[in-house]
Scaffold this active site. Structure first.
Site, PDB file in Angstrom:
ATOM      1  CE  LYS A  26      -3.747  -0.480   2.211  1.00 32.32           C
ATOM      2  NZ  LYS A  26      -4.290  -1.033   3.420  1.00 32.32           N
ATOM      3  NE  ARG A  96      -6.524   3.956   4.330  1.00 33.43           N
ATOM      4  CZ  ARG A  96      -7.688   3.495   3.911  1.00 33.43           C
ATOM      5  NH1 ARG A  96      -7.825   2.223   3.615  1.00 33.43           N
ATOM      6  NH2 ARG A  96      -8.717   4.291   3.769  1.00 33.43           N
ATOM      7  N   GLY A 105      -8.042  -8.050   4.434  1.00 34.37           N
ATOM      8  CA  GLY A 105      -8.839  -8.065   5.654  1.00 34.37           C
ATOM      9  C   GLY A 105      -8.197  -8.765   6.840  1.00 34.37           C
ATOM     10  CG  MET A 107      -2.546  -7.741   9.200  1.00 32.98           C
ATOM     11  SD  MET A 107      -0.882  -7.293   8.813  1.00 32.98           S
ATOM     12  CE  MET A 107      -1.023  -6.791   7.126  1.00 32.98           C
ATOM     13  NE  ARG A 363      -5.041  -4.835  -3.396  1.00 36.34           N
ATOM     14  CZ  ARG A 363      -5.671  -4.986  -2.264  1.00 36.34           C
ATOM     15  NH1 ARG A 363      -5.032  -4.829  -1.123  1.00 36.34           N
ATOM     16  NH2 ARG A 363      -6.944  -5.297  -2.216  1.00 36.34           N
ATOM     17  CG  HIS A 481     -13.086 -11.557   3.710  1.00 39.47           C
ATOM     18  ND1 HIS A 481     -13.441 -12.849   4.013  1.00 39.47           N
ATOM     19  CD2 HIS A 481     -11.778 -11.443   3.983  1.00 39.47           C
ATOM     20  CE1 HIS A 481     -12.388 -13.473   4.482  1.00 39.47           C
ATOM     21  NE2 HIS A 481     -11.362 -12.638   4.488  1.00 39.47           N
ATOM     22  CB  SER A 793      15.731 -41.014 -11.140  1.00 42.21           C
ATOM     23  OG  SER A 793      14.495 -40.384 -10.896  1.00 42.21           O
ATOM     24  CB  THR A 796      12.571 -36.230  -3.399  1.00 41.42           C
ATOM     25  OG1 THR A 796      11.656 -36.205  -4.497  1.00 41.42           O
ATOM     26  CG2 THR A 796      13.896 -35.633  -3.819  1.00 41.42           C
ATOM     27  CB  CYS A 860      10.915 -39.910 -10.270  1.00 45.89           C
ATOM     28  SG  CYS A 860      11.827 -41.093  -9.273  1.00 45.89           S
ATOM     29  CE1 TYR A 880      13.496 -37.454 -15.063  1.00 42.62           C
ATOM     30  CE2 TYR A 880      15.560 -37.603 -16.271  1.00 42.62           C
ATOM     31  CZ  TYR A 880      14.629 -38.155 -15.402  1.00 42.62           C
ATOM     32  OH  TYR A 880      14.841 -39.399 -14.878  1.00 42.62           O
TER      33      TYR A 880
HETATM   34  C1  PEP Z   1      10.627 -42.056  -4.168  1.00 42.38           C
HETATM   35  O1  PEP Z   1      11.007 -42.706  -3.206  1.00 42.38           O
HETATM   36  O2  PEP Z   1      10.707 -40.812  -4.242  1.00 42.38           O
HETATM   37  C2  PEP Z   1       9.978 -42.736  -5.307  1.00 42.38           C
HETATM   38  C3  PEP Z   1       9.661 -42.062  -6.397  1.00 42.38           C
HETATM   39  O3  PEP Z   1       9.675 -44.030  -5.173  1.00 42.38           O
HETATM   40  P1  PEP Z   1       8.439 -44.595  -4.336  1.00 42.38           P
HETATM   41  O4  PEP Z   1       7.567 -43.442  -3.997  1.00 42.38           O
HETATM   42  O5  PEP Z   1       7.779 -45.574  -5.222  1.00 42.38           O
HETATM   43  O6  PEP Z   1       9.125 -45.206  -3.162  1.00 42.38           O
END
Ligand code: PEP
Ligand code: MG
Length: 906
Positions: A26, A96, A105, A107, A363, A481, A793, A796, A860, A880
Site C-alpha cells: 500500500k 492502515r 482483511g 490486519m 496494487r 472478503h 533419479s 525424494t 521422480c 529433467y
Molecule cells: C521415491 O522414493 O521418491 C519414489 C519415487 O519411489 P516410491 O515413492 O515408489 O518409493
C-alpha cells in the site's frame, strides 16, 4: 539514524512502487501514484522495519520515531492546509496496515483518527454537516475500541460479546426503536447521543476510557496496526499462503478524505480489467455516501461502476458512469494511465468527497487462473508486455485452476437453478452444506466434501473457507472478503445470492419455499454464479486454445526437461496431452493393483511364496508375459521418448494373501498345505518394511527376479525395434546404497542383453542403465554410484523419509504440529527441504557428474511437480523433473520461469 518514516503527497514521495518490502504494498504504491501526480491525499508510511523493531522490543517504538512522525505530520499539515488536533481546522488521518503482499482483511485499519470533543465543533463549522461529523465519530469509537482497545490488548471475548458486536447491537436497537431503515437515516442528534452511549459502554466493558486526545489516538492506532501482524487471522492466513513471519507490516498514516459527506460523496473499489475472467473492461463497484469499509464488508450490495459491471443483482442500482459522469471520466482516464504505467491489471480504491476524486490505493490485482491467462495473452497481443513477461504473469499454481473441473454444461441444461449470485471464484464444486467455518474444518477432516454457506464471510472464516470445496454467501459483492480470498486461491465461490435466507440456529437455509438442511448437497457453478440442488457432473476444462498457445510460448523459454510418473497406459496418454517429454518413473508394481490385476497378482503371490528357486523360476516365467505386455504398451505409446522403468520395489509382504479363499487357491497352485501358505506369509513379515527386504535387495537375494524383469524390458524393446519403432527404455534400480549392488544387477543385465541381441539378430538396443538416489548413503557415495550408472533419479519420497527419519506413511500424526509451531516451514514430502535433503541432492549432482560429466539426472519423487522444487532442480542443473500427469503444465511453467529468472539474474 535509521529512517522509519517515508512521506508522500503533492506530486512527490520518498519511495516508489519497487519498495513494497520496506513500505508494504500500500505504502509503496501510494508513493508511486503521488509521484505520477495523481490525486492522492498526503500522508506518510512507517516502514516494516519499524514494525519489526516495535514487535521485537515488546511494544516499544524506536527512539527516533516520534520526531520523524512529528515532522512528517507537519509536512502533511502543510500540504493539506489543516492541522492535526486543531480545534478550528482539524486534520483527520487514517492508519492502515499494509504488508509486502496483500492479505485482504487480515490486519487492521483505523479511520477518522484525530476526532474528539475538542475538534468536533471546528469540523462541524467547516463542513456545515453535523450529521457527517458525528457519524465519523461513532465510526472512530467503534473501530478504535475494537481494534486498539480490545484486539491489540489481546482480549478475547466470547462469541458475540466483543466490544464491536455490543456497539453494533446498541446501534441496531436504536434503529429499530426509531424505525430507521438504514444507517444513513440516523439524524445528527441521535448520532451524538449514540457516541455518548458508545463511550460509556466502552468504559463499562473494557474498564478504560476512550482516549479523546488526538495524539493518544494516533499512537494507539499505529501500535494496533503493528500488533495486528501477530493477530490470529493474520497468522493463519500466513500459514496458508506461506508468507514468512518476519516480513512485518507497514503502517500508512494518511489524511482522511470522506466518501460519507452526502449524496455527492462516494467510495469505491475497481479493477482495471475483470479479475474473474480477464476481460479488458473497467470493472468495479461503488457506494454513495459511504466509507471504504462499507464496500468491502459486504453489508450493502454495492452499485455497479458502469454498464460493463451490471449484473442481475445490481442492474437496478445507478452506476457511477450515470450518476457522476465527470468524475467517472476522470477515473477512467486514471485507469488507462495506471495500466500503461504498471503494464498490468490493477486493483484500485477511490473516494469521492463532494465530487472531488481521490485515489486511496492501487496494487497489482489478484485474479483467477483463467483471468491471469487471458490477461497475459491479451496484454501480449496489445504489445503492452513482452513474451517473457507473459510467461511470468501466470503463477504455476494458477494453472491448476485452469485444469480444475467445471460443472458439466450438459448436466446444467437439464438441472434447475435454485439460486443465483455473483460469480466470484472459478470452476465448479459440489458438497454438503455447512453453516460455520468450524463445521467446514471438522467435516472436511472427517473426509467429507463441504460447501460453506455464510451470510457473508469475514477474515475469521479463512480456515473454513480453505477446507470447503466451494463458498456461497447471501450478501456481498465481487470485492467482498469472500470474493477476494476465494479468487486469490482459485476456489469456487458465489457471493451475494440474496434469495438465500439463513437460519444459523436451525443450521438451515431457505430458498423460495424450500428448506435445505446442514448436510444437504448442492452444486456451485462459480464461473456463472449458479446454485443447483444435488451433485452435478463435473468435467475437465482443458480443451482451451488459449491455454495451448500460452504453453507453446512457455516452452520457448524452458530449458529443463519435464517427464511424467505414469504407471498405466491411461496415465501415459493423459501425460502426452499435457506435454510430457518422456516417462521419469514407470512403477512396474502397478500391474498388481486394481482392475485386470487378478492374474498377474496371483502369479506374483505364487512367486513370493515359493520356497525353492525352481518354484520361483516357474512362477516368474508365468509372470513374464504380463510384465512384457505392460512395458511394451508403454514403450510403444511413448515411441521415441525415454521411458524409465523401475525394477520391482515394494516390500514383498504387501502382496501376501490374507483372505482364506486366496490362500486356498495358492495352496492348490503350489501343491502345498494351506498352513504352509500362511506360515510362508508370516515369515515375510518385517518390523520396518520401508527399510526391509525391498528394491534392489530382492534382486540380490533372488537374482532371477531381476533377470525376468530385465528380460521383459529388453525383449519388449527388441520386438518394437523389429516393427520399426524407436523404443528408449531406461532400466532403473531402486533403493540402492552401494555401487556393488548396481554392479551385481548390471552383470545380469549384460548377460540378458547379449542373449536378446542374439535371439533377435540385432546390433544394439538403445537402452540406459541407472539408479534411484533415495538413500542418503547413495547420495554421499554418488561419485562411486556414477561409475555404474548412465543416470540418477532422485526418489525424494524415500530420500526425505530417510534423511529426516520421518516415516512417509506416518507423518499425518505430527506434521501439523511441526508446521504450526514453526519447527519446519513446509511439509518436506510436498516441497523439497532445500536445507537438508537439498544438500544431498546438490552434493550428489556435483559428485556424480565429476565421475561422469554426461550423467543424466532427474527427480521422480512427489515434489517433482511443486513449483519451488522445480526451481530448485533447475538451479542444480537437473536434466529433467518428473511429476504426475496433471502437474506437467505446472512443472513446465515453473521450469520456464526459473530459466527466465536466472537469465534476469534474480
Ligand atoms: C521415491 O522414493 O521418491 C519414489 C519415487 O519411489 P516410491 O515413492 O515408489 O518409493
Ligand atoms: Mg522410493
Amino acid at each position: 539514524m535509521t529512517t522509519y518514516v517515508y512521506s508522500f503527497g503533492n506530486g512527490a514521495a520518498d519511495g516508489d512502487a519497487t519498495q513494497a518490502e520496506l513500505l508494504g504494498g500500500k505504502g509503496a504504491n501510494l508513493a508511486e501514484m503521488a509521484q505520477l501526480g495523481l490525486p492522492v491525499p498526503a500522508g506518510f508510511t512507517l516502514s516494516t522495519d519499524c514494525c519489526n523493531d516495535f514487535l521485537s522490543s515488546g511494544g516499544n517504538y524506536p527512539g527516533e520515531l516520534r520526531e520523524q512522525v512529528q515532522s512528517a505530520l507537519a509536512a502533511v499539515e502543510g500540504i493539506m492546509g489543516m492541522k492535526f488536533g486543531d480545534p478550528e481546522n482539524p486534520l483527520l488521518v487514517s492508519c492502515r496496515s499494509g504488508a509486502r503482499q496483500s492479505m485482504p482483511g487480515m490486519m487492521e485499519t483505523v479511520l477518522n483518527v484525530g476526532l474528539c470533543p475538542a475538534t468536533i465543533p471546528g469540523l462541524i463549522k467547516k463542513t456545515g454537516n453535523e450529521r457527517f461529523v458525528y457519524d465519523a465519530y461513532r465510526r472512530l469509537i467503534m473501530m478504535y475500541a475494537d481494534v486498539v482497545m480490545e484486539k491489540a490488548e489481546g482480549i478475547e471475548p466470547i462469541d458475540g460479546m466483543g466490544i464491536r458486536s455490543q456497539l453494533d447491537r446498541i446501534m441496531e436497537d436504536l434503529k429499530e426503536e426509531k424505525n430507521y431503515i438504514s444507517d444513513t437515516d440516523i439524524p445528527a442528534e441521535d448520532l451524538k447521543n449514540l457516541c455518548d452511549t458508545f463511550k460509556k459502554t466502552v468504559r463499562e466493558v473494557l474498564g478504560v476510557d476512550f482516549p479523546d486526545k488526538p495524539e493518544d489516538q494516533l499512537w494507539g492506532a499505529i501500535g494496533a496496526v503493528f500488533k495486528s501482524w501477530n493477530g490470529r487471522r493474520a497468522i493463519s492466513y500466513r500459514r496458508i499462503e506461506g508468507i514468512p513471519d518476519q516480513w512485518g507490516t507497514a503502517c500508512t498514516v494518511q489524511s482522511m478524505v470522506f466518501g460519507n459527506m452526502g449524496a455527492t460523496s462516494a467510495t469505491g473499489v475497481a479493477f482495471t480489467r475483470n479479475p474473474a475472467n480477464g476481460e479488458n473492461r473497467f470493472y468495479g463497484e461503488w457506494l454513495p455516501d459511504a466509507q471504504g469499509e462499507d464496500v468491502v464488508a459486504g453489508t450493502r450490495t454495492p452499485n455497479p461502476l458502469n454498464n460493463d459491471t451490471k449484473n442481475e443483482q445490481n442492474a437496478h442500482l445507478p452506476s457511477l458512469e450515470e450518476e457522476m459522469p465527470k468524475v467517472y471520466a476522470q477515473l477512467y482516464e486514471i485507469r488507462n494511465n495506471l495500466e500503461k504505467h504498471y503494464r498490468d491489471m490493477l486493483d484500485i480504491e477511490f473516494t469521492i468527497q463532494e465530487e472531488r476524486l481521490y485515489m486511496l490505493q492501487c496494487r497489482v490485482g489478484k485474479r483467477t487462473g483463467p483471468a491471469a491467462l487471458n490477461m497475459a495473452m491479451d496484454m501480449l497481443e496489445e504489445k503492452m508486455i513482452t513474451e517473457k513477461e507473459c510467461v511470468m504473469r501466470v503463477k504455476p499454481s494458477q494453472l491448476d485452476e485452469l485444469l480444475h473441473p467445471i460443472v458439466d454444461p450438459a448436466h446444467e441444461k437439464t438441472s434447475t437453478v435454485i439460486a443465483k449470485g455473483l460469480p466470484a471464484g472459478p470452476g465448479g464444486a459440489f458438497g454438503q452444506i455447512v453453516f460455520t467455518a468450524q463445521d467446514a474444518v471438522d467435516w472436511h477432516k472427517s473426509g467429507k466434501q463441504v460447501i460453506l454457506v455464510r451470510e457473508e464471510t469475514n477474515p475469521e472464516d479463512v480456515e473454513g473457507m480453505r477446507a470447503a470445496e466451494g463458498i456461497l454467501t447471501a450478501r456481498g459483492g465481487m470485492t467482498s472478503h469472500a470474493a477476494l480470498v476465494a479468487r486469490g486461491w482459485g476456489k469456487c465461490c458465489i457471493v451475494g445470492a440474496a434469495m438465500i435466507k439463513l437460519d444459523f440456529k436451525a443450521k438451515e437455509m431457505r430458498i423460495g419455499g424450500k428448506v435445505y438442511k446442514e448436510g444437504d448437497v448442492v452444486t456451485l457453478n462459480g464461473s456463472k454464479g449458479l446454485v443447483y440442488e444435488g451433485a452435478l457432473k463435473m468435467v475437465d476444462a482443458t480443451e482451451n486454445p488459449r491455454f495451448k498457445a500460452f504453453m507453446t510460448i512457455v516452452d520457448r523459454y524452458r530449458t529443463m526437461g519435464v517427464r511424467t510418473n505414469a504407471d498405466s497406459p491411461q496415465d501415459t496418454l493423459v501425460s502426452l496431452e499435457y506435454g510430457a517429454e518422456g516417462i521419469g518413473l514407470f512403477r512396474t508394481e502397478h500391474m498388481f493393483y486394481g482392475g485386470d490385476s487378478e492374474e498377474p497378482l496371483f502369479l506374483l503371490r505364487k512367486m513370493i511364496l515359493s520356497d525353492t528357486e525352481d518354484e520361483r523360476r516357474q512362477a516368474l516365467e508365468e509372470l513374464f508375459p504380463f510384465m512384457k505386455r505392460d512395458i511394451q504398451a508403454t514403450l510403444e505409446t511413448m515411441d521415441g521418448m525415454p521411458v524409465t522403468i523401475r525394477l520391482l520395489d515394494p516390500p514383498l509382504h504387501e502382496f501376501v494373501p490374507h483372505g482364506r479363499s486366496h490362500q486356498e487357491e495358492l495352496a492348490k497352485a503350489l501343491d502345498i498345505d494351506i498352513d504352509d501358505v500362511v506360515r510362508r506369509g508370516e515369515e515375510l513379515q518385517e518390523s520396518n518394511p520401508m527399510m526391509g527386504h525391498r528394491g534392489v535387495r530382492l534382486g540380490i537375494t533372488y537374482p532371477e527376479i531381476t533377470e525376468m524383469q530385465v528380460r521383459a524390458i529388453l525383449e519388449a524393446a527388441a520386438e518394437l525395434i523389429r516393427q520399426g519403432k524407436n523404443p528408449l527404455p531406461e532400466i532403473m534400480v531402486p533403493v540402492t546404497c552401494d555401487v556393488k549392488e548396481l554392479i551385481f544387477a548390471k552383470a545380469i543385465t549384460d548377460r540378458v542383453y547379449a542373449d536378446i541381441l542374439k535371439t533377435f539378430s540385432l546390433d544394439a538396443i538403445d537402452y540406459k542403465y541407472g539408479t534411484m538416489i533415495e538413500i542418503p548413503r547413495a547420495a554421499l557415495l554418488a561419485d562411486k554410484m556414477a561409475e555404474c550408472a548412465d543416470f540418477f533419479s532422485f526418489g525424494t519420497n524415500d530420500l526425505t523419509q530417510m534423511t529426516f527419519g520421518f516415516s512417509r506413511d506416518d507423518t499425518g500424526g505430527f506434521m501439523a504440529d511441526y508446521l504450526d509451531r514453526g519447527i519446519i516451514e513446509a511439509d518436506p514430502f510436498q516441497t523439497i527441504d532445500q536445507d537438508g535433503v537439498g544438500q544431498l541432492i546438490q552434493y550428489s549432482v556435483e559428485r556424480g557428474r565429476k565421475t561422469r560429466p554426461d550423467l543424466k539426472i532427474g527427480i521422480c519423487g512427489e515434489q517433482g511437480g511443486d513449483p519451488a522444487s522445480v526451481a530448485f532442480c533447475y538451479a542444480n542443473n537437473l536434466t529433467y523433473v518428473s511429476c504426475s500427469p496433471f502437474r506437467i503444465p505446472i512443472a513446465r511453467l515453473s521450469a520456464a520461469q526459473a530459466a527466465l529468472k536466472a537469465e534476469a539474474g534474480k
